[in-house]
Each structure stands twice: as C-alpha cells, then as structure tokens.
Enzyme design. Structure first.
Site, PDB file in Angstrom:
ATOM      1  N   CYS A 116       0.821  -1.212   0.000  1.00  0.00           N
ATOM      2  CA  CYS A 116       0.000   0.000   0.000  1.00  0.00           C
ATOM      3  C   CYS A 116       0.855   1.262   0.000  1.00  0.00           C
ATOM      4  O   CYS A 116       1.443   1.592  -1.022  1.00  0.00           O
ATOM      5  CB  CYS A 116      -1.002  -0.038   1.152  1.00  0.00           C
ATOM      6  SG  CYS A 116      -2.377   1.129   0.915  1.00  0.00           S
ATOM      7  N   HIS A 225      -3.701  -5.329   0.618  1.00  0.00           N
ATOM      8  CA  HIS A 225      -3.233  -5.626   1.971  1.00  0.00           C
ATOM      9  C   HIS A 225      -3.212  -7.134   2.240  1.00  0.00           C
ATOM     10  O   HIS A 225      -4.115  -7.670   2.880  1.00  0.00           O
ATOM     11  CB  HIS A 225      -4.123  -4.927   3.002  1.00  0.00           C
ATOM     12  CG  HIS A 225      -3.922  -3.454   3.071  1.00  0.00           C
ATOM     13  ND1 HIS A 225      -3.072  -2.859   3.980  1.00  0.00           N
ATOM     14  CD2 HIS A 225      -4.438  -2.458   2.321  1.00  0.00           C
ATOM     15  CE1 HIS A 225      -3.079  -1.551   3.800  1.00  0.00           C
ATOM     16  NE2 HIS A 225      -3.902  -1.277   2.793  1.00  0.00           N
ATOM     17  N   GLU A 227      -1.402  -8.597   4.336  1.00  0.00           N
ATOM     18  CA  GLU A 227      -1.116  -8.855   5.750  1.00  0.00           C
ATOM     19  C   GLU A 227      -2.384  -9.088   6.566  1.00  0.00           C
ATOM     20  O   GLU A 227      -2.333  -9.654   7.658  1.00  0.00           O
ATOM     21  CB  GLU A 227      -0.316  -7.685   6.341  1.00  0.00           C
ATOM     22  CG  GLU A 227      -1.129  -6.495   6.813  1.00  0.00           C
ATOM     23  CD  GLU A 227      -1.695  -5.628   5.692  1.00  0.00           C
ATOM     24  OE1 GLU A 227      -2.527  -4.733   5.973  1.00  0.00           O
ATOM     25  OE2 GLU A 227      -1.311  -5.832   4.519  1.00  0.00           O
TER      26      GLU A 227
END
Length: 261
Positions: A116, A225, A227
């Site tokens: 990001c 994202h 994660e």
C-alpha cells in the site's frame, strides 16, 4: 540459525492531548504478525528519524525490509507536484526515512516487500509519480474503503486484479492469472518508475503490483493488503512465505561470506 530480521519502518504520530501530546513511532500489529507468522521472520521496527536515521547500522543487521501501509499520504512535492489535499494526513518523517531506505536496501540486494503506502513509496523513491486521488481520475474506480463498515468488510474482497502471465508474482502464487483483493487506498501509481515491471493490474488499468526488474533479490510491491488475516489466506501466505524464504537465503549468504572472512 536465528530467525531473519526484517526491518519495518515506523510511522510517526502525535498521541495524547494536543497541549501535552507526545511523538510516537508506530507500526501496526497486523504487519508485524504477518512477518512473524507468514514469513517466519522477526520484525524489528525502525524509528522514523528521517535524515538522522543511521541506515548503515540498521541494514547491517537486517535480512529483509517490509514497507507497510499507513493512513498518511506521501508528500506530492517528492514527485514534483503541489499537494492537492493538504487536509489529508502527511508523515514527512516516514517519507524521509523510507525513501532512502528503499534505495539503500535495493543496492544491498536485501529482500523487499512493500504494501500500500510502501508500494507507492517504492515507485516514488525510484522516480515515479502518483495520482493524489485515484477516484478523481477519469475512468478510474474508487479504490477507497468505506470507513463506516466494520474492519472485516473494509478488508474484504473489493475487486479483481489480473496478474501478468508468466510474471514473478503469478509464478510465486502458483500460476494464478487473477485474484480478488481488498482495496483501501486513495492514491495510486500514475507514472511507473523506470526499472519496474507490472505484475498485476486492476480492471480500470491501475497498477496493483510491480517488481523491480532485474533485481537479484526479492523486490515485490502490492497495492492491496495481504497482511490482513494472513494465516487464513493461502495466496497471502504464499507471498509472505516467498518473502521469508528470500530473507533466509540472504541471511545464509551473509553467513557464508562472514565465515569465509
């Protein structure tokens, strides 16, 4: 051998009452957990000291670098534009820390994974530019999250990305040609820096992933994202697993060089 150490540059924030506020150097837990559980590495948060950051000291012990997302935007003046939305948060300390860190890490062939804001940082650090508001660009989708929704909805699947056939990311993810990703960003790549190769595109043509072409080490950046709840997403686990393996390979190579000395 010990777990590889992955540097995670911090964001700088003011917390507390305005009159008695304090400066904090912060990294979100989900990124640190992804390094630990997805990459099987040890995250080490790097304070955002800007020009005062001793990059040589930090990189001397590092086996990889993870650049995280953040609520702040890069300063548009870093790519030759005026800031169009000064009301949006900025983080000059992180800008001044992350951009030279990127260039130094690539020069040392350290594994690099950018997410990001980190994805945007790599592009700017290498000479590219950004759309300051993707949703204001003709024929582009609105890639921002709905902040009124719970986090599970904000980080849920938002749109498709098409992976470059035969590209590094596609091969890393087992030959996938497309995937659904979340989308929580207002800025995005306008001009891709020289030396970066497109690894994924959104349906509106926005670059969603790129690699540093010709890099000898792992150097990948994604706009979404991975994660988020990494252990429950097989494709995210493959991405972080590949990054972790690259960090272990770098660590082993450095160990051999040290032993040879």
């Amino acid at each position: 051998m010990r777990r590889p150490i992955v540097l995670v540059p911090a964001c700088q924030r003011q917390l507390g009452k305005q009159v008695h506020g304090h400066t904090w150097h912060m990294a979100q837990d989900k990124y640190l957990q992804a390094v630990l559980l997805g990459a099987d590495c040890m995250p080490l948060v790097l304070p955002g000291f800007g020009a005062d950051t001793d990059l040589d000291a930090a990189l001397h012990i590092a086996d990889g670098v993870l650049l995280t997302g953040a609520a702040s935007n890069l300063d548009a003046r870093l790519y030759g534009e005026e800031i169009r939305f000064p009301e949006l948060p900025q983080d000059p300390a992180r800008d001044a820390t992350a951009l030279p860190l990127i260039r130094a890490a690539l020069a040392r062939k350290l594994p690099l994974l950018a997410i990001c804001r980190g994805f945007q940082e790599v592009n700017v650090a290498l000479g590219g530019s950004l759309h300051q508001a993707v949703h204001a660009v003709a024929n582009m989708q609105d890639h921002r999250e709905d902040v009124r929704q719970p986090l599970e909805r904000q980080y849920g699947p938002a749109h498709r990305v098409r992976l470059t056939p035969g590209g590094l990311l596609s091969r890393m993810l087992g030959g996938e040609s497309e995937m659904m990703v979340n989308s929580l960003h207002g800025q995005g790549v306008a001009r891709l820096a020289d030396g970066l190769s497109v690894e994924a595109l959104a349906d509106d043509g926005l670059v969603e992933a790129f690699a540093v072409a010709g890099a000898e080490g792992f150097a990948m950046a994604v706009q979404w994202h991975p994660e988020w709840q990494v252990t429950s997403n097989p494709l995210s686990m493959r991405l972080f697993g590949a990054f972790g393996q690259a960090c272990r390979d770098f660590q082993e190579q450095q160990h051999r060089l040290t032993a040879a000395d």
